[in-house]
Design a protein around this motif. Sequence first.
Motif: not given
Length: 270
Positions: A92-96, A155-161, A201-206, A208-214
Amino acid sequence: MSVLALQEYEFERQFNEDEAIRWMQENWKKSFLFAALYVAFILGGRHVMKQREKFELRKPLVLWSLTLAVFSIFGAIRTGSYMMHILMTKGLQQSVCDQGFYNGPVSKFWAYAFVLSKAPELGDTLFIVLRKQKLIFLHWYHHITVLLYSWYSYKDMVAGGGWFMTMNYLVHSVMYSYYALRAAGFKVSRKFAMFITLTQITQMLMGCVVNYLVYSWMQQGQECPSHMQNIVWSSLMYLSYFVLFIQFFYEAYFGKSKLSASAVTKKKRE
């Protein structure tokens, strides 16, 4: 994940992601120009259409929705294959956190195609204005903010993309298929419209979760390339979408003044 599932097509192999990232770093602020022109079109178009009869535009709408549906389906398959491969082989961490989504095989072309597609997707509103349908806040707010954030983040190739883009491709593949069927005159169950809104709705919740993990992994000193400004803006964006889609879901399917089923998600199309 089989090797065949990750086989590159020639156009994917030849795509130069370095040039794409460089172009976006130099030109991402042009997204504000697109957003401004979009708002100007909405205001001007609605003013002009007050004095005119509405356009039907069913055939163009079918073609438009079908084109975006096919694009989203291919994008979902290709990015989904890459993300599943990383998730199953590296976790999971690598995927994010892995920036390979932006420059790796298979996904690099579709990552850039995704962010660029947010500009032509503004054309969805053209049909609403010309057909004199109700334009809800969620529709135009969503279009503008997704465009700005996608260009800003690529442009910043940020995590979670990888997660953000793959989820959006998946939802859009179903959503635009639904729009194409409706525009073509097919009767589609109201439950399917509800399902699409629930997936959003699930996509938006996910999101938020991905942002929290990052954020958590960054705080722990682990390599998860992003920055606080991006995390804050992304979290606010996803949280606002979550609230707005919940409100839409209630008003559309349970509220006293129900919206038309064709207004599923962020648009009214029928």
